[in-house]
Motif scaffolding. Structure first.
Motif, PDB file in Angstrom:
ATOM      1  N   LEU A 215       0.830  -1.203   0.000  1.00  0.00           N
ATOM      2  CA  LEU A 215       0.000   0.000   0.000  1.00  0.00           C
ATOM      3  C   LEU A 215       0.866   1.255   0.000  1.00  0.00           C
ATOM      4  CD1 LEU A 215      -2.741   1.355   0.095  1.00  0.00           C
ATOM      5  CD2 LEU A 215      -2.735   1.062   2.591  1.00  0.00           C
ATOM      6  N   ALA A 216       1.929   1.256   0.810  1.00  0.00           N
ATOM      7  CA  ALA A 216       2.824   2.419   0.862  1.00  0.00           C
ATOM      8  C   ALA A 216       3.475   2.661  -0.495  1.00  0.00           C
ATOM      9  CB  ALA A 216       3.894   2.205   1.933  1.00  0.00           C
ATOM     10  N   THR A 217       3.875   1.585  -1.167  1.00  0.00           N
ATOM     11  CA  THR A 217       4.476   1.719  -2.493  1.00  0.00           C
ATOM     12  C   THR A 217       3.469   2.277  -3.491  1.00  0.00           C
ATOM     13  OG1 THR A 217       5.952  -0.151  -2.031  1.00  0.00           O
ATOM     14  CG2 THR A 217       5.686   0.491  -4.331  1.00  0.00           C
ATOM     15  N   SER A 218       2.236   1.808  -3.428  1.00  0.00           N
ATOM     16  CA  SER A 218       1.190   2.290  -4.333  1.00  0.00           C
ATOM     17  C   SER A 218       0.941   3.786  -4.142  1.00  0.00           C
ATOM     18  CB  SER A 218      -0.112   1.513  -4.104  1.00  0.00           C
ATOM     19  OG  SER A 218       0.056   0.150  -4.391  1.00  0.00           O
ATOM     20  N   ILE A 219       0.878   4.206  -2.882  1.00  0.00           N
ATOM     21  CA  ILE A 219       0.669   5.631  -2.596  1.00  0.00           C
ATOM     22  C   ILE A 219       1.845   6.450  -3.119  1.00  0.00           C
ATOM     23  CG2 ILE A 219       0.482   7.341  -0.745  1.00  0.00           C
ATOM     24  CD1 ILE A 219      -0.991   5.197   0.907  1.00  0.00           C
ATOM     25  N   SER A 220       3.056   5.963  -2.905  1.00  0.00           N
ATOM     26  CA  SER A 220       4.248   6.672  -3.350  1.00  0.00           C
ATOM     27  C   SER A 220       4.283   6.821  -4.864  1.00  0.00           C
ATOM     28  CB  SER A 220       5.511   5.941  -2.881  1.00  0.00           C
ATOM     29  OG  SER A 220       5.593   5.950  -1.471  1.00  0.00           O
ATOM     30  N   VAL A 221       3.946   5.755  -5.563  1.00  0.00           N
ATOM     31  CA  VAL A 221       3.938   5.807  -7.027  1.00  0.00           C
ATOM     32  C   VAL A 221       2.897   6.802  -7.524  1.00  0.00           C
ATOM     33  CG1 VAL A 221       3.454   4.494  -9.123  1.00  0.00           C
ATOM     34  CG2 VAL A 221       4.842   3.479  -7.315  1.00  0.00           C
ATOM     35  N   ARG A 222       1.726   6.802  -6.891  1.00  0.00           N
ATOM     36  CA  ARG A 222       0.673   7.744  -7.296  1.00  0.00           C
ATOM     37  C   ARG A 222       1.129   9.192  -7.084  1.00  0.00           C
ATOM     38  NH1 ARG A 222      -4.742   7.421  -8.212  1.00  0.00           N
ATOM     39  NH2 ARG A 222      -4.722   5.202  -7.705  1.00  0.00           N
ATOM     40  N   VAL A 223       1.750   9.455  -5.944  1.00  0.00           N
ATOM     41  CA  VAL A 223       2.255  10.803  -5.667  1.00  0.00           C
ATOM     42  C   VAL A 223       3.320  11.192  -6.687  1.00  0.00           C
ATOM     43  CG1 VAL A 223       3.601  12.183  -4.030  1.00  0.00           C
ATOM     44  CG2 VAL A 223       1.698  10.779  -3.211  1.00  0.00           C
ATOM     45  N   ASN A 224       4.228  10.259  -6.991  1.00  0.00           N
ATOM     46  CA  ASN A 224       5.320  10.525  -7.914  1.00  0.00           C
ATOM     47  C   ASN A 224       4.793  10.943  -9.291  1.00  0.00           C
ATOM     48  OD1 ASN A 224       7.325   9.577 -10.128  1.00  0.00           O
ATOM     49  ND2 ASN A 224       8.583   9.591  -8.282  1.00  0.00           N
ATOM     50  N   TRP A 225       3.868  10.167  -9.829  1.00  0.00           N
ATOM     51  CA  TRP A 225       3.393  10.451 -11.185  1.00  0.00           C
ATOM     52  C   TRP A 225       2.419  11.620 -11.223  1.00  0.00           C
ATOM     53  CZ3 TRP A 225       5.592   9.083 -15.507  1.00  0.00           C
ATOM     54  CH2 TRP A 225       6.482   8.018 -15.487  1.00  0.00           C
ATOM     55  N   THR A 226       1.713  11.868 -10.146  1.00  0.00           N
ATOM     56  CA  THR A 226       0.856  13.060 -10.084  1.00  0.00           C
ATOM     57  C   THR A 226       1.715  14.322 -10.110  1.00  0.00           C
ATOM     58  OG1 THR A 226      -0.846  11.865  -8.842  1.00  0.00           O
ATOM     59  CG2 THR A 226      -0.915  14.264  -8.764  1.00  0.00           C
ATOM     60  N   ALA A 227       2.788  14.306  -9.314  1.00  0.00           N
ATOM     61  CA  ALA A 227       3.708  15.447  -9.312  1.00  0.00           C
ATOM     62  C   ALA A 227       4.364  15.610 -10.679  1.00  0.00           C
ATOM     63  CB  ALA A 227       4.771  15.263  -8.225  1.00  0.00           C
ATOM     64  N   ASN A 228       4.721  14.490 -11.299  1.00  0.00           N
ATOM     65  CA  ASN A 228       5.313  14.508 -12.634  1.00  0.00           C
ATOM     66  C   ASN A 228       4.362  15.189 -13.619  1.00  0.00           C
ATOM     67  OD1 ASN A 228       6.422  13.934 -15.154  1.00  0.00           O
ATOM     68  ND2 ASN A 228       7.012  11.856 -14.603  1.00  0.00           N
ATOM     69  N   PHE A 229       3.088  14.861 -13.545  1.00  0.00           N
ATOM     70  CA  PHE A 229       2.083  15.431 -14.449  1.00  0.00           C
ATOM     71  C   PHE A 229       1.999  16.949 -14.305  1.00  0.00           C
ATOM     72  CE2 PHE A 229      -2.334  16.909 -14.883  1.00  0.00           C
ATOM     73  CZ  PHE A 229      -2.539  16.654 -16.235  1.00  0.00           C
ATOM     74  N   PHE A 230       1.890  17.418 -13.070  1.00  0.00           N
ATOM     75  CA  PHE A 230       1.729  18.857 -12.852  1.00  0.00           C
ATOM     76  C   PHE A 230       3.004  19.633 -13.206  1.00  0.00           C
ATOM     77  CE2 PHE A 230      -1.827  17.447 -10.113  1.00  0.00           C
ATOM     78  CZ  PHE A 230      -2.824  18.237 -10.680  1.00  0.00           C
ATOM     79  N   VAL A 231       4.165  19.046 -12.916  1.00  0.00           N
ATOM     80  CA  VAL A 231       5.413  19.702 -13.289  1.00  0.00           C
ATOM     81  C   VAL A 231       5.536  19.769 -14.813  1.00  0.00           C
ATOM     82  CG1 VAL A 231       7.921  19.436 -13.292  1.00  0.00           C
ATOM     83  CG2 VAL A 231       6.662  19.162 -11.174  1.00  0.00           C
ATOM     84  N   GLY A 232       5.134  18.682 -15.481  1.00  0.00           N
ATOM     85  CA  GLY A 232       5.240  18.636 -16.931  1.00  0.00           C
ATOM     86  C   GLY A 232       4.375  19.666 -17.635  1.00  0.00           C
ATOM     87  N   ILE A 233       3.136  19.837 -17.153  1.00  0.00           N
ATOM     88  CA  ILE A 233       2.242  20.783 -17.833  1.00  0.00           C
ATOM     89  C   ILE A 233       2.470  22.218 -17.366  1.00  0.00           C
ATOM     90  CG2 ILE A 233       0.452  19.031 -18.144  1.00  0.00           C
ATOM     91  CD1 ILE A 233      -1.141  20.393 -15.912  1.00  0.00           C
ATOM     92  N   GLY A 234       3.150  22.391 -16.238  1.00  0.00           N
ATOM     93  CA  GLY A 234       3.294  23.740 -15.692  1.00  0.00           C
ATOM     94  C   GLY A 234       4.574  24.457 -16.051  1.00  0.00           C
ATOM     95  N   PHE A 235       5.605  23.701 -16.497  1.00  0.00           N
ATOM     96  CA  PHE A 235       6.922  24.323 -16.677  1.00  0.00           C
ATOM     97  C   PHE A 235       6.943  25.366 -17.794  1.00  0.00           C
ATOM     98  CE2 PHE A 235      11.126  24.395 -18.724  1.00  0.00           C
ATOM     99  CZ  PHE A 235      11.862  24.918 -17.670  1.00  0.00           C
ATOM    100  N   LEU A 236       6.469  25.010 -18.979  1.00  0.00           N
ATOM    101  CA  LEU A 236       6.565  25.944 -20.105  1.00  0.00           C
ATOM    102  C   LEU A 236       5.791  27.242 -19.856  1.00  0.00           C
ATOM    103  CD1 LEU A 236       6.562  23.711 -23.311  1.00  0.00           C
ATOM    104  CD2 LEU A 236       8.471  24.884 -22.201  1.00  0.00           C
ATOM    105  N   PRO A 237       4.539  27.192 -19.352  1.00  0.00           N
ATOM    106  CA  PRO A 237       3.858  28.461 -19.042  1.00  0.00           C
ATOM    107  C   PRO A 237       4.617  29.295 -18.015  1.00  0.00           C
ATOM    108  CG  PRO A 237       2.270  26.669 -19.112  1.00  0.00           C
ATOM    109  CD  PRO A 237       3.626  26.037 -19.193  1.00  0.00           C
TER     110      PRO A 237
END
Length: 274
Positions: free
Chosen positions: A200-222
Motif C-alpha cells: 500500500l505504501a508503495t502504491s501511494i508513493s507511485v501515485r504521488v510521484n506520477w501526479t507530481a510529474n504530471f503537474f510539473v510537466g504541464i506547468g513548466f513551459l507556461p
C-alpha cells in the motif's frame, strides 16, 4: 514467465517457508541464505499478530504515518526538483540559452548518455554510501547547479561562450540527480515498511510521484514563458525545503533490519522497557 514471486511475499503473505527459501536461493545464486531467511522469519513472526494494513491505519498509526510522510516527501523531492523539466524540455532550454537547434539536440543527446552512465555509477554507490547521505549529496548538488543555471541563463547575451556553460550545468544537474534523488526514494519506500504495509505504501508513493510529474510537466513551459530564467528559482526554493526535510526527518536505513527501522517510528510508550 521468468520472474519469481518475492521471497518475502511467499513467506510472510503466503506462509510457504520452503518455497520462499527456494526462490531466495535462485535469486542469490547460493544455498547460503540462512541469515536472510532468519531475518525474514523474524519479520514473519512479528506480523502474525498484526492485522492487515489499510488506508485508515496508514494515517492513524504513528508508526506508519511518519514513514509514509517521509516516503511521499522523497517522491515529491524527486519530481519537484525540476529533473523532468530538464529532461522533457532540455532542447528548448538550450535554445533559450542561445544555442543553435542542432547544437541543442546534440547537447540533449549528451545529457541522455550521461544519465545512462550515472545509472551504473549509482548502482555502485548505493551499497557503499548511506541512503540519506546520497540523497543529501544529490539534492545539494542540484541546488548548487540550478542557482548557477539561473545566473548564466540571465546573462547569456554577455559573451558568446556563456550558452555552452548551460550544457555543462544541465549535465551536472542530471549527474547530481542520478547520484541520489533518482533512485533513493524507491529504496526508502521498500525499506521503511514491513511486508503488511509495503504494498500500500508503495502504491501511494507511485501515485504521488506520477501526479507530481504530471503537474510539473504541464506547468513548466507556461511558468518559463512568464518568469524566464527565474523559473529555476522555484526549484531552488523547493530543493532547499527538501534538503531541510531530509536532514531533520529522514533516517539512515543502510544495514538496518526492518525491526530496527520500525522501532525508529514507534511512540515511546510502545517501546519495550529495559
Amino acid at each position: 514467465m521468468l520472474c519469481p514471486e518475492s521471497p518475502k511475499y511467499i513467506l510472510i503473505t503466503k506462509g510457504r517457508v520452503k518455497d520462499a527459501e527456494k526462490v531466495l536461493n535462485w535469486l542469490r545464486g547460493t544455498l547460503d541464505v540462512k541469515d536472510e531467511m532468519t531475518e525474514m522469519n523474524a519479520e514473519f513472526e512479528s506480523q502474525k499478530a498484526t492485522a492487515g494494513t489499510g488506508l485508515r491505519e496508514m494515517w492513524t498509526d504513528p508508526s506508519l504515518k511518519s514513514p509514509l510522510i517521509i516516503a511521499v516527501m522523497m517522491q515529491l523531492a524527486q519530481q519537484l526538483s525540476g529533473i523532468n523539466d530538464v529532461m522533457f524540455f532540455s532542447t528548448a532550454i538550450f535554445e533559450d540559452a542561445g544555442l543553435s537547434t542542432i547544437t541543442s539536440q546534440y547537447a540533449t543527446l549528451g545529457m541522455g548518455v550521461m544519465n545512462v552512465l550515472m545509472t551504473f555509477v549509482s548502482m555502485v554507490l548505493i551499497e557503499k554510501a548511506g541512503r540519506k547521505t546520497l540523497q543529501l549529496v544529490g539534492l545539494s548538488g542540484m541546488l548548487f547547479v540550478v542557482i548557477l543555471l539561473t545566473v548564466f541563463l540571465a546573462i547569456k547575451d554577455m559573451a558568446p561562450w556563456i550558452p555552452y556553460i548551460s550544457i555543462v550545468l544541465v549535465i551536472a544537474f542530471v549527474v547530481a540527480f542520478a547520484t541520489g534523488p533518482g533512485s533513493i526514494p524507491w529504496f526508502l519506500v521498500t525499506e521503511l515498511f514491513n511486508q503488511s504495509a509495503r504494498p500500500l505504501a508503495t502504491s501511494i508513493s507511485v501515485r504521488v510521484n506520477w501526479t507530481a510529474n504530471f503537474f510539473v510537466g504541464i506547468g513548466f513551459l507556461p511558468l518559463a514563458q512568464l518568469l524566464g530564467p527565474c523559473v529555476f528559482v522555484i526549484f531552488a526554493v523547493l530543493l532547499i525545503v527538501f534538503i531541510c526535510f531530509t536532514v531533520n526527518r529522514v533516517p539512515e536505513t543502510k544495514n538496518k533490519t526492518i525491526e530496527e527501522i520500525s522501532a525508529m517510528f514507534k511512540p515511546p510508550s510502545d517501546l519495550p522497557s529495559l
